[in-house]
Write an enzyme that holds these catalytic residues in place. Structure first.
Site, PDB file in Angstrom:
ATOM      1  N   LYS A  43      56.209  69.782  50.518  1.00 44.96           N
ATOM      2  CA  LYS A  43      57.066  69.846  49.334  1.00 44.96           C
ATOM      3  C   LYS A  43      58.514  69.635  49.730  1.00 44.96           C
ATOM      4  O   LYS A  43      59.247  68.886  49.080  1.00 44.96           O
ATOM      5  CB  LYS A  43      56.890  71.189  48.616  1.00 44.96           C
ATOM      6  CG  LYS A  43      55.614  71.264  47.798  1.00 44.96           C
ATOM      7  CD  LYS A  43      55.308  72.676  47.363  1.00 44.96           C
ATOM      8  CE  LYS A  43      53.865  72.764  46.866  1.00 44.96           C
ATOM      9  NZ  LYS A  43      53.389  74.140  46.748  1.00 44.96           N
ATOM     10  N   GLN A  48      54.674  80.198  46.372  1.00 45.28           N
ATOM     11  CA  GLN A  48      53.367  79.707  46.806  1.00 45.28           C
ATOM     12  C   GLN A  48      52.311  80.810  46.710  1.00 45.28           C
ATOM     13  O   GLN A  48      52.524  81.932  47.168  1.00 45.28           O
ATOM     14  CB  GLN A  48      53.483  79.201  48.262  1.00 45.28           C
ATOM     15  CG  GLN A  48      52.237  78.542  48.809  1.00 45.28           C
ATOM     16  CD  GLN A  48      51.878  77.237  48.128  1.00 45.28           C
ATOM     17  OE1 GLN A  48      52.736  76.475  47.705  1.00 45.28           O
ATOM     18  NE2 GLN A  48      50.592  76.967  48.019  1.00 45.28           N
ATOM     19  N   ASP A  77      55.824  75.614  38.046  1.00 44.53           N
ATOM     20  CA  ASP A  77      54.364  75.707  38.163  1.00 44.53           C
ATOM     21  C   ASP A  77      53.711  75.836  36.783  1.00 44.53           C
ATOM     22  O   ASP A  77      52.503  75.640  36.653  1.00 44.53           O
ATOM     23  CB  ASP A  77      53.982  76.961  38.972  1.00 44.53           C
ATOM     24  CG  ASP A  77      53.670  76.669  40.432  1.00 44.53           C
ATOM     25  OD1 ASP A  77      53.159  75.574  40.722  1.00 44.53           O
ATOM     26  OD2 ASP A  77      53.934  77.555  41.265  1.00 44.53           O
TER      27      ASP A  77
HETATM   28  N1  GUN Z   1      48.540  77.472  45.626  1.00 41.12           N
HETATM   29  C1  GUN Z   1      47.584  76.516  45.414  1.00 41.12           C
HETATM   30  N2  GUN Z   1      47.969  75.695  44.409  1.00 41.12           N
HETATM   31  C2  GUN Z   1      49.169  76.140  43.984  1.00 41.12           C
HETATM   32  C3  GUN Z   1      50.075  75.700  42.974  1.00 41.12           C
HETATM   33  O1  GUN Z   1      49.832  74.733  42.246  1.00 41.12           O
HETATM   34  N3  GUN Z   1      51.216  76.416  42.858  1.00 41.12           N
HETATM   35  C4  GUN Z   1      51.490  77.497  43.628  1.00 41.12           C
HETATM   36  N4  GUN Z   1      52.634  78.139  43.425  1.00 41.12           N
HETATM   37  N5  GUN Z   1      50.684  77.942  44.571  1.00 41.12           N
HETATM   38  C5  GUN Z   1      49.526  77.260  44.747  1.00 41.12           C
END
Ligand code: GUN
Length: 282
Positions: free
Chosen positions: A52, A96, A119
């Site tokens: 990211k 995350q 998200d």
């Molecule tokens: N962990 C696995 N997929 C995601 C996601 O789309 N967003 C976040 N914040 N954590 C994750």
């Protein structure tokens, strides 16, 4: 059978987003900022977070990373979220998941300013999505809709069957498909006769996290098969779909890797631009 190329589709979205970032910078002198918070050292999460950051920088975003130790307390994390909520350089906040067990994830997600919730997990945004209103939408299901649109796959009136009812994929996927006038069925671990359900799908979305779970006898000829699974088997990445056998039947299918995965990050960047534009009334 046509392969749905997530790398190609995500590439077009990233180009669009990068061009918009350039335009924003020249018009306003500001670029969107994304803050990513990682608690602990889960290796898969660490890889996601690194990717990211890398893509943020490639695309001209400001990127802020916070790596906190595994024993971080809930109140410490809440304090960081509060700081990011108030930081004018931060337009998007991503914490995350999964979080260590001493932290109540829902409490953290609810503390994020809904305007910065890239998200789409905050109850306010979940509610907007359920109501069919424009909002920040979870990245993976949003990316799947983009892929269907790119390949001009009709959604309206189709029977979409989703395997998996998670808050991250299954449930928001159902709302987005419903918004596009599909008839939607969500199946899960307690569904009776899942095979018959799956076989009746025009669009089948597999998001259960079990390698090779969807076999050829569960798929109707000519179906569109979207594989959200990312499972590591003997060091190899495999999806939830038994690809080789199902590909013989499907009209369209996403590979793993190179299908849904690259779309998720592209949509995160798109959501961060959207958040920036809304916050700054652009
Ligand atoms: N962990 C696995 N997929 C995601 C996601 O789309 N967003 C976040 N914040 N954590 C994750």
């Amino acid at each position: 059978m046509q392969l749905i190329d997530g790398k190609k589709v995500s590439g077009t979205i990233k180009e669009r987003v990068a061009a918009r970032v350039q335009e924003l910078q020249s018009k306003t002198g500001k670029v969107p900022g994304l803050a990513v918070v990682l608690v602990g050292e889960d290796p898969a999460s660490a890889i996601y977070v690194r990717n990211k950051n890398k893509i943020c920088e490639q695309m001209g975003f400001q990127s802020f990373t916070h790596n906190l130790p595994a024993d971080t307390g809930e109140s410490q994390l809440l304090a960081l979220v509060d700081e990011l909520n108030r930081d004018p350089a931060v337009d998007g906040i991503l914490v995350q998941l999964p979080l260590p067990q001493q932290i109540n994830s829902q409490r953290i997600l609810e503390a994020i300013d809904p305007a910065k919730d890239v998200d789409g997990f905050h109850p306010v945004n979940v509610g907007h999505l359920a109501g069919g209103h424009k909002t920040l939408v979870p990245c993976t299901p949003a990316g799947i809709i983009e892929m269907l649109d790119y390949y001009k796959i009709d959604i309206e009136g189709k029977h979409a069957v989703i395997l998996g009812r998670s808050n991250i994929v299954g449930k928001p996927m159902a709302f987005l498909l419903l918004q596009r006038n599909a008839t939607v069925t969500i199946c899960h671990s307690r569904t009776r006769d899942l095979k018959t359900m799956a076989r009746s799908a025009d669009i089948l979305v597999a998001a259960i996290g079990r390698p090779g779970f969807v076999t050829a006898d569960m798929v109707q000829k000519g179906a569109v098969v979207i594989d959200v699974g990312i499972n590591r088997v003997d060091g190899k990445l495999v999806g939830d779909v038994a690809f080789d056998a199902v590909a013989k039947l499907a009209a369209y299918i996403t590979p793993v890797p190179g299908g849904v995965g690259p779309m998720t990050i592209a949509m995160l960047m798109q959501n961060t631009v959207t958040a920036h534009e809304r916050i700054h009334n652009l």
